[in-house]
Design an enzyme around this catalytic site. Structure first.
Site, short mmCIF file in Angstrom:
data_model
loop_
_atom_site.label_atom_id
_atom_site.label_comp_id
_atom_site.label_asym_id
_atom_site.label_seq_id
_atom_site.Cartn_x
_atom_site.Cartn_y
_atom_site.Cartn_z
N ASP A 145 119.81 -14.86 49.68
CA ASP A 145 118.48 -15.07 48.94
C ASP A 145 117.67 -13.79 48.80
OD1 ASP A 145 116.43 -18.07 48.55
OD2 ASP A 145 115.62 -15.98 48.43
N ILE A 146 117.51 -13.66 47.56
CA ILE A 146 116.84 -12.32 47.11
C ILE A 146 115.35 -12.29 47.90
CG2 ILE A 146 115.65 -13.01 45.18
CD1 ILE A 146 116.92 -10.68 43.43
N ASN A 197 114.66 -27.99 48.59
CA ASN A 197 113.53 -28.36 47.87
C ASN A 197 113.71 -29.14 46.68
OD1 ASN A 197 112.16 -27.03 49.72
ND2 ASN A 197 112.41 -24.91 48.73
N GLY A 253 108.60 -27.27 46.01
CA GLY A 253 108.90 -25.81 46.14
C GLY A 253 109.99 -25.35 45.18
N GLN A 254 110.70 -26.45 44.57
CA GLN A 254 111.97 -26.07 43.79
C GLN A 254 111.43 -25.28 42.62
OE1 GLN A 254 114.40 -29.52 42.54
NE2 GLN A 254 116.07 -27.96 41.71
N HIS A 292 120.72 -26.29 44.95
CA HIS A 292 121.06 -25.30 46.24
C HIS A 292 120.74 -25.62 47.50
CE1 HIS A 292 117.17 -24.35 44.17
NE2 HIS A 292 117.03 -23.88 45.39
N HIS A 345 119.40 -24.31 50.91
CA HIS A 345 118.96 -23.18 51.76
C HIS A 345 119.68 -23.28 53.10
CE1 HIS A 345 115.40 -21.93 48.88
NE2 HIS A 345 115.60 -23.09 48.71
P1 AMP Z 1 113.92 -23.06 45.24
O1 AMP Z 1 112.55 -22.31 45.37
O2 AMP Z 1 113.91 -24.08 46.29
O3 AMP Z 1 114.33 -23.57 44.06
O4 AMP Z 1 114.66 -21.68 45.77
C1 AMP Z 1 115.15 -20.81 44.76
C2 AMP Z 1 115.48 -19.69 45.66
O5 AMP Z 1 116.22 -18.72 44.90
C3 AMP Z 1 114.16 -18.86 46.17
O6 AMP Z 1 114.50 -18.73 47.68
C4 AMP Z 1 114.59 -17.53 45.72
O7 AMP Z 1 114.10 -16.46 46.34
C5 AMP Z 1 115.95 -17.38 45.25
N1 AMP Z 1 116.32 -16.63 44.25
C6 AMP Z 1 115.73 -16.51 42.99
N2 AMP Z 1 116.57 -15.64 42.22
C7 AMP Z 1 117.69 -15.15 42.90
C8 AMP Z 1 118.59 -14.10 42.66
N3 AMP Z 1 118.69 -13.44 41.42
N4 AMP Z 1 119.60 -14.19 43.88
C9 AMP Z 1 119.26 -14.60 44.92
N5 AMP Z 1 118.48 -15.58 45.11
C10 AMP Z 1 117.53 -15.56 44.24
#
Ligand code: AMP
Ligand code: ZN
Length: 120
Positions: free
Chosen positions: A35-36, A93, A99-100, A106, A108
């Site tokens: 995760d970024i 999420n 929080g999605q 995906h 986590h």
């Molecule tokens: P959610 O908020 O459950 O939809 O999770 C989306 C996740 O994607 C968040 O934890 C972000 O930090 C992560 N995210 C967004 N863009 C990227 C990216 N380019 N590379 C890796 N993780 C990312």
């Protein structure tokens, strides 16, 4: 069509390599990458290569892919030695209010620290 790549989807672009990611595992049907914006010492996202909007839609539309995501979550946990830290969380999420923010299923995988219950 359900499951088909979406041109405007960030995680579909990670599947194709169009958007770079720190990939920790890949199979024929899944990609796992860091995760970024990590929320734990280990924070890896496991995604199916097929596009569905959330966990339930994936389970309904492609149950094998959902099983593959969960198996890979376990493989990530083993690779990152999360059991040695007492366990890990798998979080999906689902919906903006939960929080999605990315509308491609995906998991986590979070670990390397303690967790509260009930979750925030
Ligand atoms: P959610 O908020 O459950 O939809 O999770 C989306 C996740 O994607 C968040 O934890 C972000 O930090 C992560 N995210 C967004 N863009 C990227 C990216 N380019 N590379 C890796 N993780 C990312
Ligand atoms: Zn997608």
């Amino acid at each position: 069509m359900a499951g088909e790549p979406q041109a405007d989807c960030l995680f579909c672009k990670i599947v194709t390599g169009e958007v770079p990611a720190t990939i920790v595992r890949e199979t024929d049907t899944t990609v796992a990458f860091r995760d970024i914006n990590p929320q734990a010492p280990t924070h890896v996202l496991v995604i199916p290569k097929v596009h569905f909007r959330d966990a339930a839609e994936l389970a309904a539309g492609d149950p094998q892919a959902m099983a593959d995501v969960l198996r890979e979550a376990g493989e990530v946990a083993a690779q990152e030695k999360l059991d040695e830290h007492g366990g890990y969380r798998i979080v999906f999420n689902t919906g903006a209010g939960a929080g999605q923010t990315v509308w491609h299923t995906h998991a986590h995988v979070l670990g390397g620290r303690g967790f509260n219950w009930p979750p925030g």
